[in-house]
Design a protein around this motif. Sequence first.
Motif, PDB file in Angstrom:
ATOM      1  N   SER A   1     -16.540  34.808  20.541  1.00 39.26           N
ATOM      2  CA  SER A   1     -16.139  33.922  18.934  1.00 39.26           C
ATOM      3  C   SER A   1     -17.030  34.074  18.616  1.00 39.26           C
ATOM      4  O   SER A   1     -16.809  33.782  16.732  1.00 39.26           O
TER       5      SER A   1
ATOM      6  N   ARG B   1     -15.308  32.111  32.623  1.00 44.37           N
ATOM      7  CA  ARG B   1     -15.774  31.716  31.228  1.00 44.37           C
ATOM      8  C   ARG B   1     -14.169  31.513  30.823  1.00 44.37           C
ATOM      9  O   ARG B   1     -13.643  30.793  28.836  1.00 44.37           O
ATOM     10  N   ARG B   2     -13.284  30.743  31.509  1.00 44.40           N
ATOM     11  CA  ARG B   2     -12.376  30.279  30.991  1.00 44.40           C
ATOM     12  C   ARG B   2     -11.316  31.153  30.130  1.00 44.40           C
ATOM     13  O   ARG B   2      -9.762  30.741  29.768  1.00 44.40           O
TER      14      ARG B   2
ATOM     15  N   ARG C   1     -11.298  32.210  27.660  1.00 47.50           N
ATOM     16  CA  ARG C   1     -11.809  32.538  25.974  1.00 47.50           C
ATOM     17  C   ARG C   1     -12.346  33.515  25.353  1.00 47.50           C
ATOM     18  O   ARG C   1     -12.132  33.519  23.668  1.00 47.50           O
ATOM     19  N   ASP C   2     -12.154  34.623  25.779  1.00 47.22           N
ATOM     20  CA  ASP C   2     -12.470  35.916  24.926  1.00 47.22           C
ATOM     21  C   ASP C   2     -11.057  36.866  24.070  1.00 47.22           C
ATOM     22  O   ASP C   2     -10.573  36.615  25.130  1.00 47.22           O
TER      23      ASP C   2
END
Length: 314
Positions: A145, A161-162, A164-165
Amino acid sequence: VKVVALAGGVGAGKFLRGLIRAIPAEDLTVVVNTADDLRIHGLLVCPDIDSVTYWLSGLADRERGWGREGDSFRALEEVKRLGGEAWFSLGDLDLGTHLARADLLSSGIGLAEVTRRIARRFGVGATVLPMTEDTVTTRIEALASDGEHLDLHFQEYWVARRARDEVKAVRYEGAEVARPAPGVLEAIAEADAVLICPSNPVASIGPILALRDIREAARARPVAGVSPIVGGAPVLGMADRLMPVAGWEVSAFGAAAAYSGLAKGFVIDDRDRRFAPRIQSELGMEVAVTDTIMTDDDAAERVARAALSLLESP
Ligand code: FO1
């Protein structure tokens, strides 16, 4: 009939429980993705091999999907307390599998034989094989992000990092030179049917088919797949983030397109029935439509029989 199933983790595990009710377990060889394997605590962790083994043995945690039912995490708590790596949750019983695997590997036995032996110890009647004994790794190129470019191991992307990227590209490092594990090509050559489990086409099946010899061997056999996408979203996991970068729409049609030129049949969910004509006319696949949500073994058996039925017609 002798069957080879190409498998990832949880979706495959559920489906395979149904498949061994439709055919004798001894007639089944499961070729499992190893591209999301990782080394942690000095151990080789093979999430998809273990998921398939635990599901087939009836010891999987049905709710979480991965790991052993009723497992505790005492060792991991201690690792955390002592300042070790604790982002990847290995349960205490699961750790036992990893230690046994490490012992067998360190005595010089290859991963294919180690995997067979461990599955047998778990009472699994089917033969479970890694796709390769060489190192192949799914790498996720992504944008964080804050604009940073990332090149992540699959498990870093998914667990640490679940997811999220923003995913930009996926590559299977090592796939060009990796050789199929001992027994894989032989099993495919002898198979009356090759089934592609309802696993992620990019993260789970993609790496297996990236091994040219496996893809070519499978192409010479009757192949049918099962959609892991239902109603425009994955039943489990992150296929919706990865399929677009591979050029496939996130739909039952996109999942079928991932196996274009390979599968002659594809099972889709009732909710996706409208895609059947396009899959037939644009991809030339026969389509079976059923309820593909595998809430229990009866449901999984119905899905497995639908896949097999696509390969029975002359
Ligand atoms: N998935 C998670 O989301 N978090 C975990 O901590 C985690 C640990 C884990 C341990 C052993 C194992 O066999 C699987 C594990 N998984 C975990 C699942 C795994 O990350 C993926 O779902 C598969 O690699 C994708 O098929």
